[in-house]
Design a protein around this motif. Sequence first.
Motif, PDB file in Angstrom:
ATOM      1  N   SER A   1      -6.130   6.379  -5.189  1.00  0.00           N
ATOM      2  CA  SER A   1      -6.644   6.766  -3.868  1.00  0.00           C
ATOM      3  C   SER A   1      -6.310   5.667  -2.856  1.00  0.00           C
ATOM      4  O   SER A   1      -6.015   4.525  -3.230  1.00  0.00           O
ATOM      5  CB  SER A   1      -8.161   6.958  -3.923  1.00  0.00           C
ATOM      6  OG  SER A   1      -8.797   5.694  -4.092  1.00  0.00           O
ATOM      7  N   TRP A   2      -6.379   6.005  -1.580  1.00  0.00           N
ATOM      8  CA  TRP A   2      -6.159   4.999  -0.545  1.00  0.00           C
ATOM      9  C   TRP A   2      -7.192   3.889  -0.660  1.00  0.00           C
ATOM     10  O   TRP A   2      -6.882   2.713  -0.457  1.00  0.00           O
ATOM     11  CB  TRP A   2      -6.196   5.626   0.847  1.00  0.00           C
ATOM     12  CG  TRP A   2      -4.896   6.232   1.240  1.00  0.00           C
ATOM     13  CD1 TRP A   2      -4.632   7.563   1.393  1.00  0.00           C
ATOM     14  CD2 TRP A   2      -3.666   5.553   1.516  1.00  0.00           C
ATOM     15  NE1 TRP A   2      -3.318   7.745   1.747  1.00  0.00           N
ATOM     16  CE2 TRP A   2      -2.698   6.524   1.829  1.00  0.00           C
ATOM     17  CE3 TRP A   2      -3.289   4.211   1.511  1.00  0.00           C
ATOM     18  CZ2 TRP A   2      -1.381   6.194   2.145  1.00  0.00           C
ATOM     19  CZ3 TRP A   2      -1.980   3.885   1.827  1.00  0.00           C
ATOM     20  CH2 TRP A   2      -1.031   4.868   2.142  1.00  0.00           C
ATOM     21  N   GLY A   3      -8.410   4.241  -1.007  1.00  0.00           N
ATOM     22  CA  GLY A   3      -9.449   3.234  -1.161  1.00  0.00           C
ATOM     23  C   GLY A   3      -9.110   2.227  -2.249  1.00  0.00           C
ATOM     24  O   GLY A   3      -9.270   1.018  -2.070  1.00  0.00           O
ATOM     25  N   THR A   4      -8.627   2.714  -3.381  1.00  0.00           N
ATOM     26  CA  THR A   4      -8.234   1.835  -4.481  1.00  0.00           C
ATOM     27  C   THR A   4      -7.056   0.959  -4.091  1.00  0.00           C
ATOM     28  O   THR A   4      -7.038  -0.243  -4.348  1.00  0.00           O
ATOM     29  CB  THR A   4      -7.879   2.671  -5.732  1.00  0.00           C
ATOM     30  OG1 THR A   4      -9.027   3.413  -6.131  1.00  0.00           O
ATOM     31  CG2 THR A   4      -7.415   1.790  -6.874  1.00  0.00           C
ATOM     32  N   VAL A   5      -6.054   1.560  -3.456  1.00  0.00           N
ATOM     33  CA  VAL A   5      -4.862   0.818  -3.025  1.00  0.00           C
ATOM     34  C   VAL A   5      -5.256  -0.295  -2.052  1.00  0.00           C
ATOM     35  O   VAL A   5      -4.812  -1.441  -2.186  1.00  0.00           O
ATOM     36  CB  VAL A   5      -3.828   1.779  -2.386  1.00  0.00           C
ATOM     37  CG1 VAL A   5      -2.735   1.023  -1.667  1.00  0.00           C
ATOM     38  CG2 VAL A   5      -3.244   2.699  -3.448  1.00  0.00           C
ATOM     39  N   LEU A   6      -6.102   0.027  -1.078  1.00  0.00           N
ATOM     40  CA  LEU A   6      -6.500  -0.968  -0.084  1.00  0.00           C
ATOM     41  C   LEU A   6      -7.403  -2.041  -0.684  1.00  0.00           C
ATOM     42  O   LEU A   6      -7.293  -3.217  -0.329  1.00  0.00           O
ATOM     43  CB  LEU A   6      -7.170  -0.283   1.106  1.00  0.00           C
ATOM     44  CG  LEU A   6      -6.246   0.618   1.925  1.00  0.00           C
ATOM     45  CD1 LEU A   6      -7.044   1.363   2.994  1.00  0.00           C
ATOM     46  CD2 LEU A   6      -5.114  -0.169   2.549  1.00  0.00           C
TER      47      LEU A   6
ATOM     48  N   TRP B   1      -5.129  -4.372  -2.577  1.00  0.00           N
ATOM     49  CA  TRP B   1      -4.408  -5.231  -1.632  1.00  0.00           C
ATOM     50  C   TRP B   1      -5.346  -6.310  -1.083  1.00  0.00           C
ATOM     51  O   TRP B   1      -4.965  -7.483  -1.008  1.00  0.00           O
ATOM     52  CB  TRP B   1      -3.826  -4.394  -0.491  1.00  0.00           C
ATOM     53  CG  TRP B   1      -3.077  -5.243   0.478  1.00  0.00           C
ATOM     54  CD1 TRP B   1      -1.770  -5.617   0.391  1.00  0.00           C
ATOM     55  CD2 TRP B   1      -3.596  -5.849   1.672  1.00  0.00           C
ATOM     56  NE1 TRP B   1      -1.451  -6.432   1.457  1.00  0.00           N
ATOM     57  CE2 TRP B   1      -2.558  -6.585   2.256  1.00  0.00           C
ATOM     58  CE3 TRP B   1      -4.836  -5.839   2.285  1.00  0.00           C
ATOM     59  CZ2 TRP B   1      -2.720  -7.309   3.428  1.00  0.00           C
ATOM     60  CZ3 TRP B   1      -5.004  -6.561   3.453  1.00  0.00           C
ATOM     61  CH2 TRP B   1      -3.951  -7.284   4.017  1.00  0.00           C
TER      62      TRP B   1
ATOM     63  N   LYS C   1       0.725   3.776  -3.196  1.00  0.00           N
ATOM     64  CA  LYS C   1       0.244   5.142  -2.984  1.00  0.00           C
ATOM     65  C   LYS C   1       1.322   6.162  -3.343  1.00  0.00           C
ATOM     66  O   LYS C   1       1.042   7.199  -3.943  1.00  0.00           O
ATOM     67  CB  LYS C   1      -0.199   5.312  -1.517  1.00  0.00           C
ATOM     68  CG  LYS C   1      -0.817   6.647  -1.217  1.00  0.00           C
ATOM     69  CD  LYS C   1      -2.122   6.847  -1.973  1.00  0.00           C
ATOM     70  CE  LYS C   1      -2.719   8.194  -1.631  1.00  0.00           C
ATOM     71  NZ  LYS C   1      -3.480   8.758  -2.706  1.00  0.00           N
ATOM     72  N   TRP C   2       2.570   5.852  -3.010  1.00  0.00           N
ATOM     73  CA  TRP C   2       3.679   6.790  -3.212  1.00  0.00           C
ATOM     74  C   TRP C   2       4.143   6.831  -4.662  1.00  0.00           C
ATOM     75  O   TRP C   2       4.277   7.897  -5.253  1.00  0.00           O
ATOM     76  CB  TRP C   2       4.825   6.389  -2.289  1.00  0.00           C
ATOM     77  CG  TRP C   2       6.051   7.238  -2.364  1.00  0.00           C
ATOM     78  CD1 TRP C   2       6.119   8.595  -2.484  1.00  0.00           C
ATOM     79  CD2 TRP C   2       7.404   6.789  -2.300  1.00  0.00           C
ATOM     80  NE1 TRP C   2       7.431   9.027  -2.502  1.00  0.00           N
ATOM     81  CE2 TRP C   2       8.239   7.916  -2.387  1.00  0.00           C
ATOM     82  CE3 TRP C   2       7.980   5.542  -2.169  1.00  0.00           C
ATOM     83  CZ2 TRP C   2       9.621   7.832  -2.352  1.00  0.00           C
ATOM     84  CZ3 TRP C   2       9.364   5.457  -2.122  1.00  0.00           C
ATOM     85  CH2 TRP C   2      10.173   6.593  -2.220  1.00  0.00           C
TER      86      TRP C   2
ATOM     87  N   ALA D   1       0.830  -1.205   0.000  1.00  0.00           N
ATOM     88  CA  ALA D   1       0.000   0.000   0.000  1.00  0.00           C
ATOM     89  C   ALA D   1       0.862   1.252   0.000  1.00  0.00           C
ATOM     90  O   ALA D   1       0.567   2.210  -0.722  1.00  0.00           O
ATOM     91  CB  ALA D   1      -0.937  -0.013   1.207  1.00  0.00           C
ATOM     92  N   GLY D   2       1.921   1.233   0.781  1.00  0.00           N
ATOM     93  CA  GLY D   2       2.806   2.402   0.832  1.00  0.00           C
ATOM     94  C   GLY D   2       3.416   2.722  -0.520  1.00  0.00           C
ATOM     95  O   GLY D   2       3.376   3.871  -0.984  1.00  0.00           O
TER      96      GLY D   2
END
Length: 142
Positions: free
Chosen positions: A82-87, A90, A57-58, A53-54
């Motif tokens: 977005s964080w939502g997409t990344v999570l 995952w 996102k980065w 995720a890190g």
Amino acid sequence: QQQRAAELPGEAPHDALHDAHRVRVLRRLLTPRWLLGLLLTLVGLLVNLVYNAGFLKWKAATPGKLLVGLRVRLRETPGPLSWGTVLLRWAGQNWYAALSFVPLLGSLLGLYPLVDVLWPLWDDKRQALHDKVARTNVVRKR
């Protein structure tokens, strides 16, 4: 006491023999080795989450993807993830690990990672299952 319990609506008589059996079964299942395996799985999932995720996102890619010029992007809309997409991506990759300790089901779900990574070979959009969940694609950076 059994008569009293049987008289209450919706309650079955209390059976100490069944309770003792349940305790024996739980003691056999919840061994220190099993609990250690569960703990190591949870720690591994946490490390995997922070790493993937890190980096997604980065940099929109993990170090391995960066090395070969690949990026993860939204299928329909360019731009940062977005964080939502990344999570969600995952979770689509790792959801099965939470169920890996369920007998038989855990063995069957062990096939999921293989199916997930092979899926792009026959998918018209070249997406893995976790990419479909998050609506992402892995693309070459130009």
